[in-house]
Design an enzyme around this catalytic site. Structure first.
Site, PDB file in Angstrom:
ATOM      1  N   LEU A  54       0.840  -1.198   0.000  1.00  0.00           N
ATOM      2  CA  LEU A  54       0.000   0.000   0.000  1.00  0.00           C
ATOM      3  C   LEU A  54       0.870   1.241   0.000  1.00  0.00           C
ATOM      4  O   LEU A  54       1.927   1.272   0.649  1.00  0.00           O
ATOM      5  CB  LEU A  54      -0.883   0.043   1.251  1.00  0.00           C
ATOM      6  CG  LEU A  54      -2.184  -0.740   1.317  1.00  0.00           C
ATOM      7  CD1 LEU A  54      -2.870  -0.449   2.638  1.00  0.00           C
ATOM      8  CD2 LEU A  54      -3.101  -0.390   0.162  1.00  0.00           C
ATOM      9  N   SER A  55       0.413   2.295  -0.686  1.00  0.00           N
ATOM     10  CA  SER A  55       1.056   3.597  -0.627  1.00  0.00           C
ATOM     11  C   SER A  55       2.499   3.502  -1.118  1.00  0.00           C
ATOM     12  O   SER A  55       2.732   3.045  -2.242  1.00  0.00           O
ATOM     13  CB  SER A  55       0.955   4.146   0.798  1.00  0.00           C
ATOM     14  OG  SER A  55       1.317   5.501   0.864  1.00  0.00           O
ATOM     15  N   ASN A  56       3.473   3.889  -0.303  1.00  0.00           N
ATOM     16  CA  ASN A  56       4.861   3.694  -0.722  1.00  0.00           C
ATOM     17  C   ASN A  56       5.158   2.217  -0.945  1.00  0.00           C
ATOM     18  O   ASN A  56       5.965   1.862  -1.809  1.00  0.00           O
ATOM     19  CB  ASN A  56       5.818   4.256   0.333  1.00  0.00           C
ATOM     20  CG  ASN A  56       5.960   5.755   0.241  1.00  0.00           C
ATOM     21  OD1 ASN A  56       5.415   6.395  -0.656  1.00  0.00           O
ATOM     22  ND2 ASN A  56       6.705   6.339   1.169  1.00  0.00           N
TER      23      ASN A  56
ATOM     24  N   GLY B 150       3.023   0.139  -2.146  1.00  0.00           N
ATOM     25  CA  GLY B 150       2.490  -0.125  -3.471  1.00  0.00           C
ATOM     26  C   GLY B 150       3.453   0.311  -4.555  1.00  0.00           C
ATOM     27  O   GLY B 150       3.633  -0.378  -5.564  1.00  0.00           O
TER      28      GLY B 150
ATOM     29  N   GLY C   8      -1.681  -1.226  -4.034  1.00  0.00           N
ATOM     30  CA  GLY C   8      -2.754  -0.358  -3.573  1.00  0.00           C
ATOM     31  C   GLY C   8      -2.287   1.065  -3.407  1.00  0.00           C
ATOM     32  O   GLY C   8      -1.219   1.313  -2.853  1.00  0.00           O
TER      33      GLY C   8
END
Length: 579
Positions: free
Chosen positions: A240-242, A244, A264
Site C-alpha cells: 500500500l502507498s509507498n 504499493g 494499492g
C-alpha cells in the site's frame, strides 16, 4: 542476485505471542492504550515487537467495531509460527534495510507460497502486517517484509544510540540497524531522511532481497522440504502507498522470480501525461491547500475548519502578498488557491480528503523528509535549514528522555513529527511561521541551485518502468485519495504500462481515501469506505488465476456506498466478483 544477510536472528511466536497480533487479538489491537513496557525506559525485544505490531495495525486498518474488520473482511486470528529478521544492503547503498520473514506453523508445503511486501509510508518493518500478514499468514503462506531503507531506526545524536535488530536501544554501533558517527551532534537522525542513500531509488531491489531472504528462512525452518527457490515457490508481491510503489518497482525487475503483483494506492512516478512526482505535488499542497480548503464545502471532521480557519486565512494573506493568489479578501483568495490547485490536476474529492493531511501537517513532513532523502543531505545539512529533535513546550530542541527514546522504534511512523520527535524550522518567522521554509522547499522542485539540482537528480532516480512482460499486475486506488491523488500516480502508471503492451488491471474505488486507519474517526468512517477489502479481494482473484481457477480481475470503477452511521456490510463495499 546473491545477498549477504547480516545480524540474522529468529524467534518463536506461539500461544500468547503469535505472528499476526503478538497475542493481542482484535480486542488488544483496538485498545486505545499501547502495550506497556515493564521498564518504561528500556523495552525488551518482546515488548518492543508487541507494541510495534499494535502501532502498525492501528496505523493501517480500521479496527473500529462498526468498520467490519475481522467480521466482514480481514483476519486477526492467532497464527503461531517463527519469525526471522536480518539486515540486507542493496548494491551501492551505505546503509542496510531491514528484512523479515514470518513462517506460520501451518505453512502449506504442497502449495509453497511467499507473500512479499514493503512497508507503507516510511514505517518500520511491521508496517505492512495488516496488508500482507493478515492475508497471507492465515492462508499458510510465508510473508516477507522490507522497510525499504526507511523505518523507525532513529539515532539519538545526543545519547549516541540507535536500535538493534531486535528493536531495543543500543549504544554499540556494530549492533545498530542504522548508525551515524557524529560526536558532539545533537538532535535525532531519521533513516529515511538522513541515510544518504535515496532509498526510494532502490525500492524494487529491497522487495527482491526480502523475497530472497524468505527462501533462505524457509530452507532453515523446513529443512526436510528444502530447497526453496523461485522455481518451486510462488511469490506474490503486495503493498500500500509507498509499499504499493515499491512492489511496482519490483515488477519491472527481470527474471521469473515474481508471479503476480497487487499495488494499492501506489506512490509511483512515471513519465506520462498527467503524472506528477510526490515531491512536486506535496510541496504545492503544503503551500496552497490550507488556503484552498476555505473554499471547499463539506470538509470532513476533524480537522475542524472552524478551529483552523484563522491559520488558513493567514496563509491566504501570505499567498496574496507573494502574488500566488488573487483576491481582495480571504474568500476570494481561497477560491483562487482552489482554482489554481484544480488547474494543476487536483480533483474536488482529493482536495476534500486532503484536509486530513493539512490538519496533521503531513505535507510539510513529507516535503522536509523527502528533500533530505532525494538530495542525500545529512542530518545537519538540510538545504532549507530543517533539523529533527525532541522539542520542549516552546518547540525548541532538547535532548530526548530515555523513556521517549525507548518507544521510538515501536511508535514512530518513520517521518517526524510523531513519537516525541518533531521538526525544527530554523526559518520560522512572522504571522505565517511555516511559510519561509515551505517556499524554500518548493523552490527545490524546479530551481537551479546546487541543492535543487541534487533533489531533482534524486527524484529522477525514482522513475518507474513498465512491469515485466507477462507478469499479472493489479492496481487498486481510491478515487478520493487526497495524499497520493490517483490522477498523478496510478492513472498515468496504468496508461504508460498499457502503452508498453503490458496487461495491467485497474480498480478505481469510489468513496475511498488514503487512510483506512482514520476511518475510526466517526465522520471519516461515515463518508468513506476502506481500501483494504479490495486489496484482499484482488489477492484472492489473482491467486485463483494462478491456480487456473479464474480470470484476472477485470478493470472496474467500483461504485461503493458509504455506511453513514450504520455498521459496514457487503452492500457498502460491492467488491467485484471474480469471473
Amino acid at each position: 542476485m546473491t545477498t549477504d544477510f547480516q545480524h540474522p536472528r529468529s524467534s518463536i511466536h506461539r500461544g500468547a505471542d503469535d505472528l499476526l497480533t503478538a497475542g493481542l487479538g482484535a480486542e488488544g489491537l483496538r485498545s486505545m492504550a499501547p502495550p506497556a513496557f515493564a521498564d518504561p525506559a528500556a523495552a525488551t525485544p518482546t515488548e518492543a515487537r508487541r507494541r510495534a505490531i499494535w502501532s502498525n495495525w492501528r496505523g493501517i486498518a480500521d479496527l473500529s467495531p462498526a468498520g467490519g474488520y475481522g467480521t466482514l473482511y480481514g483476519s486477526t486470528v492467532a497464527v503461531p509460527g517463527r519469525e526471522f529478521q536480518a539486515l540486507a544492503t542493496v548494491p551501492g547503498a551505505q546503509h542496510p534495510h531491514r528484512v523479515m520473514v514470518q513462517i506460520p506453523d501451518a505453512f502449506d508445503r504442497a502449495a509453497r507460497c511467499v507473500v512479499v511486501t514493503a512497508s507503507s509510508g516510511s514505517r518500520g518493518i511491521y508496517g505492512a502486517i495488516a496488508v500482507a500478514g493478515a492475508w497471507g499468514l492465515p492462508r499458510g503462506c510465508a510473508v516477507a517484509y522490507t522497510d525499504k531503507g526507511a523505518g523507525t531506526d532513529y539515532v539519538d545524536l545526543d545519547a549516541a544510540t540507535g536500535f538493534a535488530v531486535d528493536g531495543t536501544v543500543t549504544a554499540r554501533p556494530a549492533e545498530a540497524a542504522f548508525h551515524i558517527d557524529a560526536p558532539g551532534a545533537t538532535g535525532v537522525a531519521v533513516k529515511h531522511a538522513h541515510s544518504g542513500d535515496n532509498p526510494e531509488a532502490d525500492w524494487g531491489l529491497h522487495v527482491r532481497q526480502a523475497a530472497e531472504f524468505a527462501l533462505r528462512a524457509l530452507d532453515e525452518a523446513l529443512p526436510d522440504a528444502a530447497p526453496f527457490d523461485f522455481a518451486n515457490t510462488r511469490v506474490i508481491a503486495v503493498g500500500l502507498s509507498n509499499g504499493g510503489g515499491a512492489v511496482l518497482r519490483a515488477a519491472e525487475l527481470g527474471g521469473d522470480w515474481l508471479d503476480a503483483v497487487v499495488a494499492g494506492e501506489p506512490s509511483v512516478h512515471v513519465e506520462a501525461s498527467g503524472a506528477r512526482t510526490l515531491y512536486d505535488y506535496a510541496t504545492e499542497a503544503a503551500l496552497l491547500m490550507p488556503c484552498a480548503l476555505l473554499a471547499v464545502d463539506d470538509l470532513p471532521q476533524p480537522p475542524v475548519a472552524g478551529q483552523m480557519a484563522p491559520v488558513w486565512a493567514a496563509r491566504c494573506a501570505t499567498l496574496r502578498e507573494a502574488g500566488l493568489v488573487e483576491g481582495g479578501d480571504t474568500p476570494a483568495q481561497a477560491r483562487s488557491a482552489r482554482d489554481r490547485m484544480e488547474a494543476a490536476g487536483w480533483t474536488g474529492p482529493a482536495l476534500r480528503a486532503g484536509a486530513l493531511s493539512v490538519g496533521f501537517d503531513l505535507w510539510r513532513s513529507v516535503a522536509v523528509t523527502y528533500a533530505s532523502a532525494y538530495g542525500r543531505f545529512g542530518f545537519d545539512a538540510h538545504p532549507c535549514g530543517y533539523r529533527v529533535a525532541a522539542l520542549d513546550a516552546s518547540l525548541a530542541p532538547r535532548p530526548a528522555t530515555s523513556t521517549e527514546r525507548a518507544g521510538w522504534w515501536s511508535d514512530g511512523s518513520g517521518i517526524p513529527p510523531g513519537a516525541g520527535v518533531g521538526i525544527v524550522d530554523a526559518r520560522a518567522a512572522g504571522p505565517d511561521p511555516a511559510w519561509p521554509g515551505l517556499r524554500c522547499l518548493r523552490a527545490l522542485v524546479a530551481g537551479d541551485s546546487e541543492a535543487a539540482r541534487r533533489v531533482q537528480t534524486g527524484v529522477s532516480a525514482t522513475r518507474a518502468g513498465p512491469p515485466r512482460v507477462g507478469l499479472p499486475v493489479v492496481v487498486v486506488h481510491g478515487i478520493d485519495d487526497g495524499l497520493i491523488p490517483m490522477a498523478f500516480s496510478s492513472v498515468p502508471y496504468v496508461d504508460a504500462a498499457r502503452a508498453a503492451d503490458r496487461d495491467v488491471r485497474f480498480w478505481q474505488v469510489e468513496n475511498a481515501q488514503h487512510f483506512d486507519g482514520f476511518l475510526a474517526l466517526p465522520d471519516y468512517g461515515a463518508r468513506y469506505v476502506p481500501l483494504l477489502p479490495y486489496i484482499y479481494a484482488a489477492l484472492d482473484q489473482v491467486t485463483a488465476y494462478l491456480d487456473g481457477e479464474g480470470a484476472l480481475p477485470a478493470d472496474a470503477r467500483i461504485r461503493t456506498r458509504p455506511r453513514g452511521g450504520a455498521t459496514l456490510d457487503a452492500s457498502h463495499l460491492r467488491v467485484p466478483p471474480a469471473d
